[in-house]
Design a protein around this motif. Sequence first.
Motif, mmCIF file in Angstrom:
data_model
loop_
_atom_site.group_PDB
_atom_site.id
_atom_site.type_symbol
_atom_site.label_atom_id
_atom_site.label_comp_id
_atom_site.label_asym_id
_atom_site.label_seq_id
_atom_site.Cartn_x
_atom_site.Cartn_y
_atom_site.Cartn_z
ATOM 1 N N ALA A 98 0.838 -1.210 0.000
ATOM 2 C CA ALA A 98 0.000 0.000 0.000
ATOM 3 C C ALA A 98 0.873 1.259 0.000
ATOM 4 O O ALA A 98 0.586 2.219 -0.729
ATOM 5 C CB ALA A 98 -0.933 -0.008 1.217
ATOM 6 N N ALA A 99 1.943 1.235 0.786
ATOM 7 C CA ALA A 99 2.874 2.366 0.802
ATOM 8 C C ALA A 99 3.470 2.564 -0.590
ATOM 9 O O ALA A 99 3.556 3.691 -1.103
ATOM 10 C CB ALA A 99 3.983 2.122 1.829
ATOM 11 N N LEU A 100 3.859 1.462 -1.218
ATOM 12 C CA LEU A 100 4.457 1.519 -2.558
ATOM 13 C C LEU A 100 3.486 2.163 -3.540
ATOM 14 O O LEU A 100 3.868 3.014 -4.360
ATOM 15 C CB LEU A 100 4.797 0.090 -3.004
ATOM 16 N N MET A 101 2.224 1.752 -3.479
ATOM 17 C CA MET A 101 1.225 2.251 -4.412
ATOM 18 C C MET A 101 0.904 3.731 -4.163
ATOM 19 O O MET A 101 0.483 4.443 -5.064
ATOM 20 C CB MET A 101 -0.066 1.411 -4.323
ATOM 21 N N SER A 102 1.093 4.176 -2.904
ATOM 22 C CA SER A 102 0.787 5.579 -2.572
ATOM 23 C C SER A 102 1.711 6.533 -3.332
ATOM 24 O O SER A 102 1.365 7.684 -3.582
ATOM 25 C CB SER A 102 0.961 5.814 -1.073
ATOM 26 N N GLY A 103 2.901 6.053 -3.662
ATOM 27 C CA GLY A 103 3.862 6.906 -4.363
ATOM 28 C C GLY A 103 4.542 7.898 -3.424
ATOM 29 O O GLY A 103 5.420 8.652 -3.834
ATOM 30 N N ASP A 104 4.165 7.880 -2.155
ATOM 31 C CA ASP A 104 4.729 8.831 -1.189
ATOM 32 C C ASP A 104 6.037 8.287 -0.619
ATOM 33 O O ASP A 104 6.047 7.254 0.073
ATOM 34 C CB ASP A 104 3.702 9.070 -0.061
ATOM 35 N N ARG A 105 7.113 8.986 -0.888
ATOM 36 C CA ARG A 105 8.448 8.496 -0.518
ATOM 37 C C ARG A 105 8.593 8.252 0.992
ATOM 38 O O ARG A 105 9.207 7.270 1.404
ATOM 39 C CB ARG A 105 9.511 9.490 -0.995
ATOM 40 N N ASN A 106 8.021 9.126 1.800
ATOM 41 C CA ASN A 106 8.116 8.940 3.254
ATOM 42 C C ASN A 106 7.443 7.643 3.696
ATOM 43 O O ASN A 106 8.008 6.880 4.485
ATOM 44 C CB ASN A 106 7.486 10.132 4.000
ATOM 45 N N GLN A 107 6.242 7.436 3.180
ATOM 46 C CA GLN A 107 5.523 6.194 3.495
ATOM 47 C C GLN A 107 6.307 4.991 3.016
ATOM 48 O O GLN A 107 6.428 3.974 3.699
ATOM 49 C CB GLN A 107 4.164 6.201 2.788
ATOM 50 N N ILE A 108 6.815 5.070 1.777
ATOM 51 C CA ILE A 108 7.555 3.944 1.182
ATOM 52 C C ILE A 108 8.746 3.577 2.066
ATOM 53 O O ILE A 108 8.996 2.399 2.326
ATOM 54 C CB ILE A 108 8.012 4.294 -0.257
ATOM 55 N N GLU A 109 9.452 4.601 2.551
ATOM 56 C CA GLU A 109 10.671 4.335 3.328
ATOM 57 C C GLU A 109 10.386 3.669 4.673
ATOM 58 O O GLU A 109 11.299 3.173 5.325
ATOM 59 C CB GLU A 109 11.451 5.639 3.540
ATOM 60 N N GLN A 110 9.133 3.697 5.105
ATOM 61 C CA GLN A 110 8.794 3.004 6.350
ATOM 62 C C GLN A 110 8.797 1.486 6.188
ATOM 63 O O GLN A 110 8.891 0.751 7.165
ATOM 64 C CB GLN A 110 7.425 3.451 6.853
ATOM 65 N N TYR A 111 8.658 1.024 4.927
ATOM 66 C CA TYR A 111 8.548 -0.424 4.684
ATOM 67 C C TYR A 111 9.617 -1.001 3.763
ATOM 68 O O TYR A 111 9.802 -2.207 3.721
ATOM 69 C CB TYR A 111 7.160 -0.755 4.114
ATOM 70 N N TRP A 112 10.281 -0.133 3.017
ATOM 71 C CA TRP A 112 11.268 -0.615 2.044
ATOM 72 C C TRP A 112 12.615 0.011 2.388
ATOM 73 O O TRP A 112 12.750 1.236 2.383
ATOM 74 C CB TRP A 112 10.835 -0.244 0.615
ATOM 75 N N ALA A 113 13.611 -0.828 2.664
ATOM 76 C CA ALA A 113 14.923 -0.339 3.108
ATOM 77 C C ALA A 113 15.651 0.393 1.980
ATOM 78 O O ALA A 113 15.542 0.016 0.812
ATOM 79 C CB ALA A 113 15.775 -1.514 3.614
ATOM 80 N N GLU A 114 16.398 1.407 2.345
ATOM 81 C CA GLU A 114 17.158 2.207 1.378
ATOM 82 C C GLU A 114 18.121 1.321 0.563
ATOM 83 O O GLU A 114 18.336 1.548 -0.621
ATOM 84 C CB GLU A 114 17.946 3.287 2.145
ATOM 85 N N ASP A 115 18.694 0.294 1.201
ATOM 86 C CA ASP A 115 19.681 -0.564 0.520
ATOM 87 C C ASP A 115 19.050 -1.870 -0.015
ATOM 88 O O ASP A 115 19.755 -2.854 -0.216
ATOM 89 C CB ASP A 115 20.829 -0.897 1.473
ATOM 90 N N MET A 116 17.741 -1.844 -0.207
ATOM 91 C CA MET A 116 17.061 -3.053 -0.714
ATOM 92 C C MET A 116 17.475 -3.343 -2.157
ATOM 93 O O MET A 116 18.064 -2.509 -2.841
ATOM 94 C CB MET A 116 15.544 -2.847 -0.687
ATOM 95 N N ARG A 117 17.161 -4.561 -2.629
ATOM 96 C CA ARG A 117 17.293 -4.836 -4.053
ATOM 97 C C ARG A 117 16.163 -5.749 -4.502
ATOM 98 O O ARG A 117 15.541 -6.436 -3.681
ATOM 99 C CB ARG A 117 18.668 -5.410 -4.402
#
Lengths: 136, 136, 136, 136
Positions: free
Chosen positions: A14-33
Amino acid sequence: MPTVTPEQVANAYAALMSGDRNQIEQYWAEDMRWYVPGHNLLSGWKEGLDGFLGFMRQVGELSGNSFHMENLCTTTSDEYSADVTRNRGQRAGNPAKQLDITAVHVLRWRDGKVTEGRGAIMGDGTAQYDQFWSPV
Amino acid sequence: MPTVTPEQVANAYAALMSGDRNQIEQYWAEDMRWYVPGHNLLSGWKEGLDGFLGFMRQVGELSGNSFHMENLCTTTSDEYSADVTRNRGQRAGNPAKQLDITAVHVLRWRDGKVTEGRGAIMGDGTAQYDQFWSPV
Amino acid sequence: MPTVTPEQVANAYAALMSGDRNQIEQYWAEDMRWYVPGHNLLSGWKEGLDGFLGFMRQVGELSGNSFHMENLCTTTSDEYSADVTRNRGQRAGNPAKQLDITAVHVLRWRDGKVTEGRGAIMGDGTAQYDQFWSPV
Amino acid sequence: MPTVTPEQVANAYAALMSGDRNQIEQYWAEDMRWYVPGHNLLSGWKEGLDGFLGFMRQVGELSGNSFHMENLCTTTSDEYSADVTRNRGQRAGNPAKQLDITAVHVLRWRDGKVTEGRGAIMGDGTAQYDQFWSPV
């Protein structure tokens, strides 16, 4: 007892779909792949959250934002989750080119965030996926 | 709380590997079906436990019993499990033809038995899998 | 000046279509071989005239004799010919599964007979060909 | 009697390899088009001589100019030619990624110039070709 919950998985998408970077960063790590299956122009490892979001943007552009994911089931463990989704879309400017595949995403979690995701496609959907993104 | 446990998943595969029909029937339902990915001669739905075991036998024959599955992780929910395995093998009579893929199996459970399984392969492994089983 | 003529090529295919072994042997050498493209269950070398005719029979059975070749052009040299054909058909018992590909057959000739044939498919037809013969 | 000769075909490719636009224009029509097989990022119709030369440049860049074509045979008619070539190369910066395929190019001629070219690949080379150009 699993420390990753289906709710977390749902929230991450849901965070990913929101497109909101702050929300996204709560669930997806900066160093993810993220590992895209097949041998098409999108395939392979996308490094970093920026690489992953760039891939998502490309999917949106090439499909005229028609790409739609429908969750079928989610499983979890203490470190991983696997969600099965039916993915549908059509190519931008070419509505006859349709995609309808069922994929699994295996996510690895650390401290409540996804650090790695790998996709895999059921049935003969990998061939369909390769052809969907092809210029042909 | 999940009713399917990683132990059940491990037991189901162990029963399968034992080759003992009584053991197998404790974890795999008689009316189960299994979906093999790709577009090779093994691909598609295998109907019934007999269809599934026939597929497993064919894998054994074509690979000279070299086919080996190594579990990487298992996730579960109240109705499903997903296990990621690295699968390796070589074609019978053609050791140069190697397979090394990472697959996910999504299993659906009912009363402690698998009723449906669907495989999916990561990266470019589906193409490798199609070529591995090809007569070429 | 070419010693293989377009007429010979046309005659060879006409003999093949007749199904008459005597006629076929006038244009196709007993020790010929034929290379089927792709990585499907028909792919690879078919050894001998019997191997080749067995392959043709299998194509007929799997397509309910719907397989149809339409010649688009034929080129020749002193030892080789290449004919481009549009091949269409549908799977026996599954009319929704359609094939429509354009292929080239490169034939090698010796003393008026074909000793080797190799097929190749244009565009994205090889994927279509693999999927057409797949059980999926 | 063929009006297209194997010499013309050889000259057309030699002009192409020279990289000299004047030479190239003697054998390749300004309004030509070229059909690349498979479903990779290079696949599909390349429109115009510029589109075709752009494709050739891309092949050169992605293969670090290692791409090499070896003619195996050439056949002709009054309007077409077909040349079989063994094509080898490796990906720029990734010498482990090798290509070794046998392809046919069917060329259509008008007034001594190529107006259309279509490639097709033998055996399982189309899958190899798709994987060679893949980012994976």
